[in-house]
Design a protein around this motif. Structure first.
Motif, PDB file in Angstrom:
ATOM      1  N   LEU A 125       1.400   9.400  -6.312  1.00  0.00           N
ATOM      2  CA  LEU A 125       1.486  10.243  -6.104  1.00  0.00           C
ATOM      3  C   LEU A 125       2.513  11.070  -6.180  1.00  0.00           C
ATOM      4  CD1 LEU A 125       0.292  12.539  -3.482  1.00  0.00           C
ATOM      5  CD2 LEU A 125       1.704  11.751  -2.033  1.00  0.00           C
ATOM      6  N   VAL A 126       3.299  11.299  -6.664  1.00  0.00           N
ATOM      7  CA  VAL A 126       4.472  11.941  -7.655  1.00  0.00           C
ATOM      8  C   VAL A 126       4.376  11.236  -8.693  1.00  0.00           C
ATOM      9  CG1 VAL A 126       7.253  11.619  -7.612  1.00  0.00           C
ATOM     10  CG2 VAL A 126       6.025  11.006  -5.736  1.00  0.00           C
ATOM     11  N   ILE A 127       3.828  10.993  -9.036  1.00  0.00           N
ATOM     12  CA  ILE A 127       3.067  10.711 -10.946  1.00  0.00           C
ATOM     13  C   ILE A 127       2.141  11.416 -11.030  1.00  0.00           C
ATOM     14  CG2 ILE A 127       2.353   8.302 -12.313  1.00  0.00           C
ATOM     15  CD1 ILE A 127       4.060   6.751 -11.124  1.00  0.00           C
ATOM     16  N   ILE A 128       1.555  11.739 -10.031  1.00  0.00           N
ATOM     17  CA  ILE A 128      -0.011  12.030 -10.619  1.00  0.00           C
ATOM     18  C   ILE A 128       0.524  13.488 -10.529  1.00  0.00           C
ATOM     19  CG2 ILE A 128      -1.728  13.106  -9.537  1.00  0.00           C
ATOM     20  CD1 ILE A 128      -2.579   9.998  -8.694  1.00  0.00           C
ATOM     21  N   LEU A 129       1.277  14.048  -8.998  1.00  0.00           N
ATOM     22  CA  LEU A 129       1.944  15.065  -8.887  1.00  0.00           C
ATOM     23  C   LEU A 129       2.135  16.061 -10.243  1.00  0.00           C
ATOM     24  CD1 LEU A 129       1.385  17.960  -7.113  1.00  0.00           C
ATOM     25  CD2 LEU A 129       3.134  17.029  -5.785  1.00  0.00           C
ATOM     26  N   CYS A 130       3.522  15.008 -10.383  1.00  0.00           N
ATOM     27  CA  CYS A 130       4.354  15.672 -11.829  1.00  0.00           C
ATOM     28  C   CYS A 130       3.313  15.968 -13.025  1.00  0.00           C
ATOM     29  CB  CYS A 130       6.121  15.123 -11.960  1.00  0.00           C
ATOM     30  SG  CYS A 130       6.949  15.075 -10.063  1.00  0.00           S
ATOM     31  N   ALA A 131       2.828  15.008 -13.110  1.00  0.00           N
ATOM     32  CA  ALA A 131       1.080  14.726 -14.538  1.00  0.00           C
ATOM     33  C   ALA A 131       0.969  16.431 -15.159  1.00  0.00           C
ATOM     34  CB  ALA A 131       1.233  13.903 -14.827  1.00  0.00           C
ATOM     35  N   VAL A 132       0.247  16.775 -13.702  1.00  0.00           N
ATOM     36  CA  VAL A 132      -0.066  17.957 -13.144  1.00  0.00           C
ATOM     37  C   VAL A 132       0.341  18.879 -13.713  1.00  0.00           C
ATOM     38  CG1 VAL A 132      -1.848  18.940 -11.379  1.00  0.00           C
ATOM     39  CG2 VAL A 132      -2.067  16.654 -12.216  1.00  0.00           C
ATOM     40  N   LEU A 133       0.928  19.317 -13.073  1.00  0.00           N
ATOM     41  CA  LEU A 133       2.680  20.045 -13.633  1.00  0.00           C
ATOM     42  C   LEU A 133       2.874  19.841 -14.919  1.00  0.00           C
ATOM     43  CD1 LEU A 133       4.405  19.891  -9.720  1.00  0.00           C
ATOM     44  CD2 LEU A 133       2.972  21.756 -10.642  1.00  0.00           C
ATOM     45  N   VAL A 134       3.414  19.746 -15.107  1.00  0.00           N
ATOM     46  CA  VAL A 134       3.781  19.246 -16.681  1.00  0.00           C
ATOM     47  C   VAL A 134       2.335  20.014 -17.689  1.00  0.00           C
ATOM     48  CG1 VAL A 134       4.525  18.764 -17.878  1.00  0.00           C
ATOM     49  CG2 VAL A 134       5.621  17.792 -16.365  1.00  0.00           C
TER      50      VAL A 134
ATOM     51  N   VAL B 115      10.638   0.640 -11.459  1.00  0.00           N
ATOM     52  CA  VAL B 115      11.840   0.388 -11.188  1.00  0.00           C
ATOM     53  C   VAL B 115      12.353   1.400 -13.039  1.00  0.00           C
ATOM     54  CG1 VAL B 115      14.034  -0.674 -11.647  1.00  0.00           C
ATOM     55  CG2 VAL B 115      12.559  -1.085 -10.247  1.00  0.00           C
ATOM     56  N   ALA B 116      11.509   0.821 -13.824  1.00  0.00           N
ATOM     57  CA  ALA B 116      11.748   1.114 -14.895  1.00  0.00           C
ATOM     58  C   ALA B 116      11.479   3.166 -15.450  1.00  0.00           C
ATOM     59  CB  ALA B 116      10.809   0.370 -16.126  1.00  0.00           C
ATOM     60  N   ILE B 117       9.818   3.087 -14.252  1.00  0.00           N
ATOM     61  CA  ILE B 117       9.998   4.409 -14.305  1.00  0.00           C
ATOM     62  C   ILE B 117      10.395   5.648 -13.172  1.00  0.00           C
ATOM     63  CG2 ILE B 117       8.417   7.022 -14.116  1.00  0.00           C
ATOM     64  CD1 ILE B 117       5.578   4.477 -14.394  1.00  0.00           C
ATOM     65  N   PHE B 118      11.271   5.358 -12.191  1.00  0.00           N
ATOM     66  CA  PHE B 118      11.679   5.764 -11.515  1.00  0.00           C
ATOM     67  C   PHE B 118      13.377   5.688 -11.648  1.00  0.00           C
ATOM     68  CE2 PHE B 118       8.060   6.405  -9.556  1.00  0.00           C
ATOM     69  CZ  PHE B 118       7.715   7.810  -9.103  1.00  0.00           C
ATOM     70  N   PRO B 119      13.966   5.143 -11.056  1.00  0.00           N
ATOM     71  CA  PRO B 119      15.309   4.916 -10.907  1.00  0.00           C
ATOM     72  C   PRO B 119      15.904   4.877 -12.569  1.00  0.00           C
ATOM     73  CG  PRO B 119      14.911   2.862 -10.971  1.00  0.00           C
ATOM     74  CD  PRO B 119      13.688   3.733  -9.699  1.00  0.00           C
TER      75      PRO B 119
ATOM     76  N   HIS C 220       8.377  27.883 -15.054  1.00  0.00           N
ATOM     77  CA  HIS C 220       8.438  27.591 -13.618  1.00  0.00           C
ATOM     78  C   HIS C 220       7.990  25.883 -13.040  1.00  0.00           C
ATOM     79  CE1 HIS C 220       5.260  29.531 -12.656  1.00  0.00           C
ATOM     80  NE2 HIS C 220       4.793  29.491 -11.992  1.00  0.00           N
ATOM     81  N   LEU C 221       7.247  25.654 -14.203  1.00  0.00           N
ATOM     82  CA  LEU C 221       6.195  24.865 -13.259  1.00  0.00           C
ATOM     83  C   LEU C 221       7.104  23.271 -13.507  1.00  0.00           C
ATOM     84  CD1 LEU C 221       2.402  25.439 -14.113  1.00  0.00           C
ATOM     85  CD2 LEU C 221       3.490  25.653 -11.747  1.00  0.00           C
ATOM     86  N   TYR C 222       7.856  23.463 -14.986  1.00  0.00           N
ATOM     87  CA  TYR C 222       8.182  22.352 -15.129  1.00  0.00           C
ATOM     88  C   TYR C 222       9.459  22.195 -13.993  1.00  0.00           C
ATOM     89  CZ  TYR C 222       6.586  22.751 -19.946  1.00  0.00           C
ATOM     90  OH  TYR C 222       5.746  22.307 -21.339  1.00  0.00           O
ATOM     91  N   THR C 223      10.213  23.568 -14.079  1.00  0.00           N
ATOM     92  CA  THR C 223      11.194  23.177 -13.103  1.00  0.00           C
ATOM     93  C   THR C 223      10.586  22.866 -11.558  1.00  0.00           C
ATOM     94  OG1 THR C 223      12.289  25.134 -13.325  1.00  0.00           O
ATOM     95  CG2 THR C 223      12.333  24.265 -11.888  1.00  0.00           C
ATOM     96  N   ALA C 224       9.154  23.153 -11.248  1.00  0.00           N
ATOM     97  CA  ALA C 224       8.839  22.982 -10.471  1.00  0.00           C
ATOM     98  C   ALA C 224       8.316  20.879 -10.310  1.00  0.00           C
ATOM     99  CB  ALA C 224       7.428  23.082  -9.733  1.00  0.00           C
ATOM    100  N   ALA C 225       7.893  20.268 -10.718  1.00  0.00           N
ATOM    101  CA  ALA C 225       8.149  18.408 -11.905  1.00  0.00           C
ATOM    102  C   ALA C 225       9.565  17.587 -11.451  1.00  0.00           C
ATOM    103  CB  ALA C 225       7.678  18.872 -12.145  1.00  0.00           C
TER     104      ALA C 225
ATOM    105  N   THR D  35       0.507  -1.179   0.198  1.00  0.00           N
ATOM    106  CA  THR D  35      -0.238  -0.267   0.239  1.00  0.00           C
ATOM    107  C   THR D  35       0.642   1.325   0.183  1.00  0.00           C
ATOM    108  OG1 THR D  35      -1.313  -1.010   1.231  1.00  0.00           O
ATOM    109  CG2 THR D  35      -2.035   0.765   1.086  1.00  0.00           C
ATOM    110  N   LYS D  36       2.262   0.827   0.941  1.00  0.00           N
ATOM    111  CA  LYS D  36       3.028   2.646   0.825  1.00  0.00           C
ATOM    112  C   LYS D  36       3.122   2.553   0.022  1.00  0.00           C
ATOM    113  CE  LYS D  36       6.891   2.479   2.543  1.00  0.00           C
ATOM    114  NZ  LYS D  36       7.978   1.679   3.752  1.00  0.00           N
ATOM    115  N   SER D  37       3.895   1.302  -1.070  1.00  0.00           N
ATOM    116  CA  SER D  37       4.947   1.698  -2.670  1.00  0.00           C
ATOM    117  C   SER D  37       3.726   2.559  -3.905  1.00  0.00           C
ATOM    118  CB  SER D  37       5.015   0.690  -2.860  1.00  0.00           C
ATOM    119  OG  SER D  37       6.114  -0.013  -1.731  1.00  0.00           O
ATOM    120  N   VAL D  38       2.855   2.293  -3.623  1.00  0.00           N
ATOM    121  CA  VAL D  38       1.895   2.521  -5.092  1.00  0.00           C
ATOM    122  C   VAL D  38       1.056   4.177  -4.934  1.00  0.00           C
ATOM    123  CG1 VAL D  38      -0.634   2.216  -5.887  1.00  0.00           C
ATOM    124  CG2 VAL D  38       0.498   0.194  -4.859  1.00  0.00           C
ATOM    125  N   ALA D  39       0.934   3.997  -3.318  1.00  0.00           N
ATOM    126  CA  ALA D  39       0.561   5.482  -2.700  1.00  0.00           C
ATOM    127  C   ALA D  39       1.902   6.446  -3.152  1.00  0.00           C
ATOM    128  CB  ALA D  39       0.376   5.993  -1.033  1.00  0.00           C
TER     129      ALA D  39
END
Length: 361
Positions: free
Chosen positions: A224-233, A303-307, A243-248, A216-220
């Motif tokens: 959360l980061v994927i959705i937040l960055c997608a909204v900012l982009v 792993v493919a998305i983040f590191p 500056h929103l690209y910079t924030a993402a 549950t923690k891993s999904v949350a």
């Protein structure tokens, strides 16, 4: 063997000498690491363990060192070998009304909630200090070249301190068996907010209990980061606000070490002599349970998305702009404003250095 009482000739009085134990088959066998070496008369069912060691039950000869040595108090009763508040494999789980702290020790929920309040206050003070410094620099030094240069150095200094603090704060998770000096432990505990892991700061074990496990923690954390960055982009693209690209990018930078540690924790399981197998990152999760394969696939995807993905993204973004990044007027280049977080601290010939720093972290 030796006899329990001096002078007796009864076979039933024969016991195993120190540094051995009765294996249940009538033989005295040498003790293994984790077993007391100063006691005589030990048998398989009455093995006395040293502090920092654990076994599955009274019929097991598979003695293992605990992930958190302080959680295992030793003794010869498998029901009481765990420290107060601890239970489960390696004594690594918490009983009800207890929650794991950053050092993997179970603390009472009342104590965890007090630490949460303290951490929240510290975070607020850090944010206020950052914005206060920004206001001070711009007001006293103006928005001219000198003021911008000083503010740039301040930001870069904070970035370096943040990255160093993240490495320090992650020590309990990366090397849980390494004992740290007491004073240093307090510093590490109070800097956990640098890992940008809400679920370490908030005692979820007190609020959600066993329902909030590692899966549950891993999904949350990842979603959360994927959705937040997608909204900012998307906002940056449609509203033309670089500056929103910079924030993402800054969000991925701050969360990448913690998320990387988390997603790699989706894979290793520990197998025990009673046939059970549990996830090393959360020993309440049965690796033999149905659906385990789906969670492993999710781990590979993250792993493919983040590191892998985030590091590759940094390189592609910088590589595409390498000629502009090597230019003398890069500070005024509008096309580079959205990537300023990645290149501003470095000299123009080292436009790629943030990729190296990301790999190092």
């Amino acid at each position: 063997g030796i006899t329990e009482n001096p002078g007796t000739t009864s076979v039933s009085s024969c016991i195993c000498p120190p540094r051995t134990y009765d294996d249940g088959k009538g033989s005295c066998v040498p003790i293994e690491e984790g077993m007391r070496d100063d006691l005589s008369g030990m048998s398989l069912t009455s093995l006395t363990l040293e502090e920092g060691f654990w076994r599955t039950d009274a019929t097991s000869s598979d003695v293992r060192s605990c992930v958190t040595p302080e959680a295992c108090v030793g003794g010869n009763d498998t029901d009481t070998t765990c420290r107060d508040g601890h239970t489960g494999p390696y004594c690594a789980l918490c009983v009800d009304e207890y929650n794991l702290d950053p050092f993997m020790l179970c603390q009472k929920c009342s104590s965890s909630k007090r630490d949460l309040i303290f951490t929240a206050v510290v975070v607020v003070l850090v944010v206020l200090t950052f914005f206060g410094l920004n206001h001070f620099v711009k007001k006293k030094l103006g928005r001219g070249k000198r003021g911008k240069e000083i503010w740039k150095r301040c930001k870069n200094g904070v970035k370096i301190l943040f990255a160093s603090g993240q490495i320090t704060a992650s020590l309990p998770n990366v090397m849980p068996q390494v004992s740290l000096p007491e004073n240093f432990e307090k510093v590490v505990e109070k800097t956990q907010f640098l890992n940008v892991n809400l679920f370490t700061l908030v005692p979820m074990g007190c609020f959600a209990g066993s329902r909030f496990n590692f899966y549950t923690k891993s999904v949350a954390m990842t979603m959360l980061v994927i959705i937040l960055c997608a909204v900012l982009v998307l906002l940056a693209f449609f509203r033309k606000k670089p500056h929103l690209y910079t924030a993402a990018i800054a969000i991925t930078y701050m969360t990448l070490p913690t998320i990387t540690t988390t997603v790699f924790g989706m894979f290793p399981c520990d197998e025990f002599d009673n046939g059970s197998s549990f996830l090393r990152s959360d020993l309440s999760i049965d690796c033999n349970a149905e659906g385990r394969g789906a969670w492993e696939l999710y781990g590979y995807l993250m792993v493919a998305i983040f590191p892998v993905g985030v590091t590759l993204l940094y390189f592609v973004l910088l590589f595409r702009m390498r000629d502009r990044l090597r230019g003398d007027d890069r500070m005024n280049d509008e096309r580079l404003r959205g990537l300023v977080f990645l290149w501003e601290p470095y000299k123009k010939e080292y436009w790629w250095w943030e990729v190296f720093e990301t790999l190092r972290r």
